[in-house]
Design a protein around this motif. Structure first.
Motif, mmCIF file in Angstrom:
data_model
loop_
_atom_site.group_PDB
_atom_site.id
_atom_site.type_symbol
_atom_site.label_atom_id
_atom_site.label_comp_id
_atom_site.label_asym_id
_atom_site.label_seq_id
_atom_site.Cartn_x
_atom_site.Cartn_y
_atom_site.Cartn_z
ATOM 1 N N MET A 360 0.801 -1.221 0.000
ATOM 2 C CA MET A 360 0.000 0.000 0.000
ATOM 3 C C MET A 360 0.837 1.276 0.000
ATOM 4 O O MET A 360 0.570 2.209 -0.765
ATOM 5 C CB MET A 360 -0.957 0.013 1.192
ATOM 6 N N ASN A 361 1.859 1.334 0.853
ATOM 7 C CA ASN A 361 2.648 2.570 0.909
ATOM 8 C C ASN A 361 3.541 2.719 -0.312
ATOM 9 O O ASN A 361 3.811 3.837 -0.767
ATOM 10 C CB ASN A 361 3.466 2.618 2.193
ATOM 11 N N ALA A 362 3.995 1.596 -0.853
ATOM 12 C CA ALA A 362 4.756 1.669 -2.105
ATOM 13 C C ALA A 362 3.852 2.123 -3.248
ATOM 14 O O ALA A 362 4.284 2.876 -4.132
ATOM 15 C CB ALA A 362 5.369 0.309 -2.423
ATOM 16 N N ALA A 363 2.591 1.679 -3.236
ATOM 17 C CA ALA A 363 1.638 2.148 -4.237
ATOM 18 C C ALA A 363 1.441 3.655 -4.131
ATOM 19 O O ALA A 363 1.368 4.366 -5.149
ATOM 20 C CB ALA A 363 0.302 1.421 -4.083
ATOM 21 N N ALA A 364 1.363 4.166 -2.905
ATOM 22 C CA ALA A 364 1.233 5.609 -2.706
ATOM 23 C C ALA A 364 2.461 6.344 -3.226
ATOM 24 O O ALA A 364 2.360 7.444 -3.787
ATOM 25 C CB ALA A 364 1.023 5.915 -1.224
ATOM 26 N N ALA A 365 3.634 5.727 -3.080
ATOM 27 C CA ALA A 365 4.880 6.356 -3.518
ATOM 28 C C ALA A 365 4.973 6.484 -5.032
ATOM 29 O O ALA A 365 5.756 7.293 -5.540
ATOM 30 C CB ALA A 365 6.081 5.582 -2.989
ATOM 31 N N VAL A 366 4.204 5.671 -5.763
ATOM 32 C CA VAL A 366 4.199 5.785 -7.228
ATOM 33 C C VAL A 366 2.880 6.355 -7.737
ATOM 34 O O VAL A 366 2.561 6.263 -8.917
ATOM 35 C CB VAL A 366 4.514 4.431 -7.910
ATOM 36 N N GLY A 367 2.112 6.933 -6.827
ATOM 37 C CA GLY A 367 0.878 7.611 -7.219
ATOM 38 C C GLY A 367 -0.223 6.690 -7.683
ATOM 39 O O GLY A 367 -1.076 7.086 -8.488
ATOM 40 N N ALA A 368 -0.260 5.447 -7.176
ATOM 41 C CA ALA A 368 -1.216 4.467 -7.695
ATOM 42 C C ALA A 368 -1.973 3.734 -6.597
ATOM 43 O O ALA A 368 -2.514 2.651 -6.834
ATOM 44 C CB ALA A 368 -0.479 3.467 -8.581
ATOM 45 N N ALA A 369 -2.063 4.299 -5.408
ATOM 46 C CA ALA A 369 -2.710 3.609 -4.295
ATOM 47 C C ALA A 369 -4.209 3.456 -4.503
ATOM 48 O O ALA A 369 -4.846 2.654 -3.818
ATOM 49 C CB ALA A 369 -2.441 4.342 -2.987
#
Length: 414
Positions: A360-369
């Motif tokens: 989830m946080n990695a998804a947020a880091a690439v703008g895709a959460a």
């Protein structure tokens, strides 16, 4: 039933559902469903629950089935920081570091990033494509379904565009999804030695407009570091990129404490990355703005540097992601199992926090959460199945790849 898939009887179905990005104690809330199941239609998850619940509420007859008895099912891992499109190697420099030479000293000798720049400028697109495919295959086998790929081994218009175009072609040819980042400000090329501000102007005037017009990148990154680009120069480049529609990322406070974390918070960057030497003020500001801190423990390990203060950052409320930093110099590995081991044993992160940081946080880091990073109804069906029954085995079986099946957009990819 074409386009559908039923996964049943998972010993643990780890959904990672909830708010995003996750901070503090939320990072330990990964929502585990025992005897879990999910149903995929085309590339989207349409049902999640226990196996009994889904058998009662859905007609699963004739659906393709994966029986996950005795196994753990997770969202696909997201490697939120890589430099995977490059030519050449720097094995000799690695031996220099083993003998005590500092990374910054290698750069001053004309090595480091510039070594790879020379090789990548010479390589044709087909060579880079073949290298990229091999590297993506390795990542996929370790459960990685999405990566962020940075350019930055060209430092000129032609090669930076070549790197980004290779990523675009690889996106069409491979299951792993690629989020491209323009990082023309990765180092100061020899032709601009001593003129870093002029190089930033060149990137703003000549390169950024081509990248933006061609829609080759989602983000712009800069190496904000002593001896590379100052906070002032980094701010100028990233604000110019924002005006052209690119999100902001920073290589921040990796080698010295320069204020990169504070700059990331100031300009609304989606992430600040590395952060080995982040200041207390930087922690406070990133926590206030929920700027994702992308930590790269395999790089600290490879450079024999202190690890980023993950525990302090999590406790302060910064959403933490983990990534490999796969690159030919400071971290020539794309091993997710190594990252997991180091995060647990050297950065004192819990198994649940590690999973949150890779999903989830990695998804947020690439703008895709909003579409990946968790196993929830409406999310893209990016799923991995471990050969072990619990997520606790990921750090426990130190450095081992436990992934047995990878599903990308609802299709078995590995």
């Amino acid at each position: 039933m074409e386009g559908k898939l039923f996964i049943k009887h998972a010993h643990e179905l780890v959904t990672c559902a909830g708010s995003f990005p996750k901070i503090g104690k939320e990072m330990n809330d990964i929502e585990i469903i025992h005897d879990g199941a999910l149903i995929v239609e085309n590339d989207t998850i349409i049902a999640v629950g226990t196996t009994a619940e889904l058998l009662q509420t859905h007609n699963v007859q004739d659906m393709p089935v994966i029986d996950a008895t005795g196994k753990c099912v997770l969202p696909g891992f997201i490697d939120a920081h890589t430099h995977f499109v490059f030519a050449g190697d720097r094995s000799e420099e690695f031996s220099w570091r083993l003998n005590g030479m500092r990374y910054i000293d290698i750069m001053e000798r004309g090595g480091g990033i510039m070594n790879t720049v020379r090789s990548t400028r010479k390589a044709d697109k087909n060579e880079l494509l073949q290298l990229g495919l091999t590297r993506l295959n390795n990542m996929l086998a370790m459960g990685v379904t999405t990566i962020e790929g940075k350019s930055g081994y060209g430092l000129d218009l032609e090669t930076e565009i070549k790197q980004l175009e290779v990523m675009k072609e690889l996106q069409q040819a491979h299951a792993v999804e690629i989020v491209p980042t323009f990082m023309g400000a990765h180092a100061i090329p020899p032709e601009y030695k001593g003129r870093s501000s002029e190089f930033i102007d060149y990137l703003i005037d000549e390169v950024l407009p081509v990248v933006a017009k061609s829609k080759l990148a989602a983000f712009c990154d800069v190496f904000c570091e002593q001896g590379v680009f100052s906070v002032v120069e980094s701010r100028k480049l990233l604000l110019a990129a924002q005006k052209l529609g690119l999100g902001s990322k920073l290589h921040a406070d990796e080698i010295v404490q320069l204020g990169g974390a504070e700059l990331a918070a100031e300009i609304g960057a989606v992430s600040a990355e590395h952060l080995l030497h982040i200041s207390d003020q930087g922690i406070e500001r990133m926590a206030a703005t929920k700027t994702v801190g992308v930590l790269l423990p395999a790089t600290a390990f490879s450079l024999r540097e202190p690890f980023a203060p993950a525990r302090k950052m999590i406790d302060a409320g910064i959403p933490i992601a983990l990534a490999t930093d796969f690159n030919p110099g400071s971290c020539y590995t794309s091993s997710i199992p190594l990252v997991i081991a180091l995060a647990a044993l050297s950065m004192h992160m819990t198994p649940a926090e590690i999973i949150t940081a890779l999903t989830m946080n990695a998804a947020a880091a690439v703008g895709a959460a909003d579409r990946i990073g968790s196993l929830e109804v409406g999310k893209q069906a990016d799923i991995i199945i471990l050969e072990e029954p619990s997520h606790l085995f990921l750090p426990y079986r130190v450095g081992m790849n436990l992934v047995s099946t990878v599903i990308k957009k609802g299709k078995v990819a590995w």
